[in-house]
Design a protein around this motif. Structure first.
Motif, PDB file in Angstrom:
ATOM      1  N   PHE A 181      -3.654  -3.681 -10.720  1.00 42.77           N
ATOM      2  CA  PHE A 181      -3.248  -2.474 -10.006  1.00 42.77           C
ATOM      3  C   PHE A 181      -2.930  -2.887  -8.569  1.00 42.77           C
ATOM      4  O   PHE A 181      -3.185  -4.023  -8.176  1.00 42.77           O
ATOM      5  N   ASN A 182      -2.361  -1.969  -7.789  1.00 44.35           N
ATOM      6  CA  ASN A 182      -1.898  -2.307  -6.434  1.00 44.35           C
ATOM      7  C   ASN A 182      -2.992  -3.018  -5.639  1.00 44.35           C
ATOM      8  O   ASN A 182      -4.142  -2.573  -5.649  1.00 44.35           O
ATOM      9  N   TYR A 201      11.999  -3.200 -12.676  1.00 44.30           N
ATOM     10  CA  TYR A 201      10.881  -4.121 -12.445  1.00 44.30           C
ATOM     11  C   TYR A 201       9.810  -3.961 -13.525  1.00 44.30           C
ATOM     12  O   TYR A 201       9.354  -4.942 -14.129  1.00 44.30           O
ATOM     13  N   LEU A 211      -1.566   6.213 -10.814  1.00 49.56           N
ATOM     14  CA  LEU A 211      -2.165   5.017 -11.417  1.00 49.56           C
ATOM     15  C   LEU A 211      -3.655   5.009 -11.117  1.00 49.56           C
ATOM     16  O   LEU A 211      -4.071   5.207  -9.962  1.00 49.56           O
ATOM     17  N   SER A 216       1.410  -6.009 -14.265  1.00 50.64           N
ATOM     18  CA  SER A 216       1.363  -4.980 -13.233  1.00 50.64           C
ATOM     19  C   SER A 216       1.004  -3.622 -13.820  1.00 50.64           C
ATOM     20  O   SER A 216       1.446  -3.265 -14.924  1.00 50.64           O
ATOM     21  N   TYR A 274       9.186   6.792   8.811  1.00 47.86           N
ATOM     22  CA  TYR A 274       9.933   7.460   7.736  1.00 47.86           C
ATOM     23  C   TYR A 274       9.428   6.962   6.387  1.00 47.86           C
ATOM     24  O   TYR A 274       9.436   5.760   6.119  1.00 47.86           O
ATOM     25  N   THR A 327       7.408  -3.955   3.652  1.00 49.05           N
ATOM     26  CA  THR A 327       8.126  -2.833   3.052  1.00 49.05           C
ATOM     27  C   THR A 327       7.341  -2.148   1.935  1.00 49.05           C
ATOM     28  O   THR A 327       7.828  -1.206   1.324  1.00 49.05           O
ATOM     29  N   GLU A 355       2.302  -1.062 -12.911  1.00 50.41           N
ATOM     30  CA  GLU A 355       3.574  -0.347 -13.036  1.00 50.41           C
ATOM     31  C   GLU A 355       4.004  -0.237 -14.502  1.00 50.41           C
ATOM     32  O   GLU A 355       4.796   0.636 -14.858  1.00 50.41           O
ATOM     33  N   GLY A 376       8.784   8.063   1.884  1.00 52.76           N
ATOM     34  CA  GLY A 376       9.292   8.817   0.742  1.00 52.76           C
ATOM     35  C   GLY A 376       8.226   9.755   0.183  1.00 52.76           C
ATOM     36  O   GLY A 376       7.713  10.617   0.892  1.00 52.76           O
ATOM     37  N   ASN A 377       7.853   9.529  -1.068  1.00 52.90           N
ATOM     38  CA  ASN A 377       6.937  10.424  -1.783  1.00 52.90           C
ATOM     39  C   ASN A 377       5.475  10.225  -1.347  1.00 52.90           C
ATOM     40  O   ASN A 377       4.868   9.201  -1.654  1.00 52.90           O
ATOM     41  N   LYS A 430       3.555  -0.876   5.476  1.00 51.59           N
ATOM     42  CA  LYS A 430       4.537  -0.153   6.287  1.00 51.59           C
ATOM     43  C   LYS A 430       3.797   0.839   7.191  1.00 51.59           C
ATOM     44  O   LYS A 430       4.119   0.998   8.371  1.00 51.59           O
TER      45      LYS A 430
HETATM   46  N1  LIG Z   1       7.564   1.041  -0.475  1.00 54.47           N
HETATM   47  C1  LIG Z   1       7.475   2.335  -0.115  1.00 54.47           C
HETATM   48  N2  LIG Z   1       6.806   3.188  -0.924  1.00 54.47           N
HETATM   49  C2  LIG Z   1       6.711   4.480  -0.531  1.00 54.47           C
HETATM   50  C3  LIG Z   1       7.288   4.946   0.649  1.00 54.47           C
HETATM   51  N3  LIG Z   1       7.009   6.275   0.761  1.00 54.47           N
HETATM   52  C4  LIG Z   1       6.288   6.616  -0.309  1.00 54.47           C
HETATM   53  N4  LIG Z   1       6.106   5.538  -1.107  1.00 54.47           N
HETATM   54  C5  LIG Z   1       5.404   5.530  -2.407  1.00 54.47           C
HETATM   55  O1  LIG Z   1       4.269   4.711  -2.329  1.00 54.47           O
HETATM   56  C6  LIG Z   1       3.925   4.259  -3.647  1.00 54.47           C
HETATM   57  C7  LIG Z   1       3.586   2.778  -3.582  1.00 54.47           C
HETATM   58  O2  LIG Z   1       4.762   2.060  -3.314  1.00 54.47           O
HETATM   59  P1  LIG Z   1       4.730   0.487  -2.988  1.00 54.47           P
HETATM   60  O3  LIG Z   1       3.748   0.196  -1.926  1.00 54.47           O
HETATM   61  O4  LIG Z   1       6.138   0.044  -2.773  1.00 54.47           O
HETATM   62  O5  LIG Z   1       4.105  -0.155  -4.304  1.00 54.47           O
HETATM   63  P2  LIG Z   1       4.389   0.130  -5.866  1.00 54.47           P
HETATM   64  O6  LIG Z   1       5.743   0.648  -6.100  1.00 54.47           O
HETATM   65  O7  LIG Z   1       3.234   0.917  -6.387  1.00 54.47           O
HETATM   66  O8  LIG Z   1       4.362  -1.341  -6.471  1.00 54.47           O
HETATM   67  C8  LIG Z   1       3.406  -2.310  -6.049  1.00 54.47           C
HETATM   68  O9  LIG Z   1       2.298  -2.333  -6.920  1.00 54.47           O
HETATM   69  C9  LIG Z   1       2.579  -2.764  -8.255  1.00 54.47           C
HETATM   70  C10 LIG Z   1       1.265  -2.714  -9.033  1.00 54.47           C
HETATM   71  O10 LIG Z   1       1.042  -1.399  -9.437  1.00 54.47           O
HETATM   72  C11 LIG Z   1       3.175  -4.160  -8.223  1.00 54.47           C
HETATM   73  O11 LIG Z   1       3.434  -4.615  -9.524  1.00 54.47           O
HETATM   74  C12 LIG Z   1       4.463  -4.133  -7.404  1.00 54.47           C
HETATM   75  O12 LIG Z   1       5.020  -5.451  -7.331  1.00 54.47           O
HETATM   76  C13 LIG Z   1       4.130  -3.649  -6.002  1.00 54.47           C
HETATM   77  O13 LIG Z   1       3.297  -4.609  -5.385  1.00 54.47           O
HETATM   78  C14 LIG Z   1       5.136   4.598  -4.530  1.00 54.47           C
HETATM   79  O14 LIG Z   1       4.827   5.721  -5.319  1.00 54.47           O
HETATM   80  C15 LIG Z   1       6.234   4.930  -3.533  1.00 54.47           C
HETATM   81  O15 LIG Z   1       7.184   5.883  -4.024  1.00 54.47           O
HETATM   82  C16 LIG Z   1       8.016   4.042   1.463  1.00 54.47           C
HETATM   83  O16 LIG Z   1       8.558   4.393   2.518  1.00 54.47           O
HETATM   84  N5  LIG Z   1       8.079   2.755   1.041  1.00 54.47           N
END
Ligand SMILES: Nc1nc2c(ncn2[C@@H]2O[C@H](COP(=O)(O)OP(=O)(O)O[C@H]3O[C@H](CO)[C@@H](O)[C@H](O)[C@@H]3O)[C@@H](O)[C@H]2O)c(=O)[nH]1
Length: 357
Positions: free
Chosen positions: A189-190, A161, A297, A137, A221, A199, A139, A223-224, A204
């Motif tokens: 990457f994502n 993680y 990233l 990942s 709602y 989620t 991450e 976060g960042n 979302k």
């Molecule tokens: N989930 C989530 N993320 C939020 C939110 N608001 C802001 N974010 C921001 O959105 C970004 C992406 O969050 P996620 O979609 O949860 O993905 P991730 O943390 O980047 O992780 C995903 O990608 C990785 C590869 O880089 C994967 O390894 C991991 O399993 C996951 O799929 C993060 O910086 C997170 O703080 C929210 O309400 N929910």
């Protein structure tokens, strides 16, 4: 090696597992997936390719097991005798990994070790080569050391993680070097799609957009919003996994688009697509902040392009629109104008996928 190749997947019920299963079935593989027992059905993403195992032409088989259960992993490998193993299973939600660190590390880190050990024993005992793909990942890069990130950029993981993924990465390298296993790390990457768990931030958002249009939701709602990610399309990315295992030599590859966008930009594109202004609907809830955040990233996929001949095909904007359209369709709403209807048709099949967390 048997005439018909056999692949064994952990995480077969997830976004990537379902796309990879489709790809492998198309290529004529017999596909075996390991699924966890749950009290409710968890096979939504693969129901459309699952057939009654009593039928003679069945090509997809499911086995109960878990990355936390090494004995069962061994039994399944012995029984299936796979040519390729794809380790996609995980507690994959970064935020949740702060709440459930032991479980996360057990599945992601120790789970990988259990699988590698079982594979090594099987290969040494039978002499049959089993090629191994480890779902790494982006991450793992965590706190920015350099951009764009390549196969040689140092890791600086920022969550339980990500720490476990780094452990799994290095164990995979070590098993390759110690036991001459054909083991590859894909540093993905994502990657998103209509099958993304609800989620994760992209899904979302797109799900909320459709629900807002349908009058079922008033606020979203988050976060960042400043976090930046290199977002690609999951269906493109599973192809890279397969390609890695078809090379002459095992190696590690970054799989990315080479573009980065903020969560805010994803909001802008998604809401604008349906003619709404995201600022009217989005509120910040600190519960979605992470104790430590990965701010940026951005991957450099040059090696994958040159050595695997792999290219990402779906752009950031198209990805967001495909996901909005699929969520709109799931609610019986007409899709917004201007999208590629071919993609929507292909993706309509699976607007599902509930990941917990
Ligand atoms: N989930 C989530 N993320 C939020 C939110 N608001 C802001 N974010 C921001 O959105 C970004 C992406 O969050 P996620 O979609 O949860 O993905 P991730 O943390 O980047 O992780 C995903 O990608 C990785 C590869 O880089 C994967 O390894 C991991 O399993 C996951 O799929 C993060 O910086 C997170 O703080 C929210 O309400 N929910």
């Amino acid at each position: 090696m048997s005439a018909q190749k056999k692949a064994l997947l952990t995480g077969v019920t997830g976004q990537d597992g379902s796309y990879l299963s489709e790809l492998l079935l198309e290529k004529g593989y017999e596909v075996h997936g390991i699924i966890r027992r749950t009290s409710t059905f968890n096979t939504d993403r693969i129901n459309h390719i699952y057939q009654d195992p009593h039928l003679s032409d069945t090509k997809l088989f499911l086995h109960y097991g878990d990355l936390t259960d090494g004995t069962t992993l061994r039994k399944i490998i012995e029984q299936v005798e796979p040519d390729e193993i794809y380790n996609l299973g995980a507690q994959s939600h970064v935020r949740v990994s702060f709440d459930a660190p032991e479980f996360t590390v057990d599945t992601v880190g120790m789970g990988t070790l259990r699988l590698l050990e079982a594979l090594r024993d099987f290969q040494q005992r039978t002499g049959q080569e089993v090629r191994y793909y480890q779902a790494g990942s982006s991450e793992m890069f965590g706190l920015v050391q350099a951009v764009p990130q390549t196969e040689t950029t140092p890791f600086y993981p920022r969550s339980p993680y990500a720490c476990a993924k780094v452990y799994a990465h290095w164990q995979t390298v070590n098993y390759r070097e110690s036991y001459d296993l054909f083991a590859c790390n894909g540093i993905l990457f994502n990657h998103e799609s209509p099958r993304r768990g609800e989620t994760f931030v992209t899904r979302k958002i797109t799900r909320a957009i459709a629900r807002i249009v349908a009058g079922k939701q008033k606020k979203l709602y988050l976060g960042n919003l400043d976090a930046k990610r290199d977002w690609g399309y999951a269906k493109d990315y599973v192809e890279a996994m397969w390609l890695m295992l078809q090379q002459e030599k095992p190696d590690d590859y970054v799989v990315a688009t080479g573009e980065t966008h903020s969560v805010r930009e994803f909001l802008e594109v998604g809401f604008e697509y349906v003619g709404l202004n995201w600022q009217d609907y989005v509120e910040i809830d600190p519960r979605y902040f992470r104790p430590a955040e990965v701010e940026l990233l951005l991957g450099d996929p040059t090696k994958a392009k040159q050595q695997l001949g792999w290219e990402p095909k779906v752009t950031f904007r198209d990805l967001a629109c495909i996901m909005v359209d699929a969520d709109m369709q799931a609610l019986g709403l007409p899709t917004a104008n201007g999208n590629t209807s071919k993609d929507v048709a292909t993706l309509r099949e699976a607007t599902i996928g509930s990941s917990w967390g």
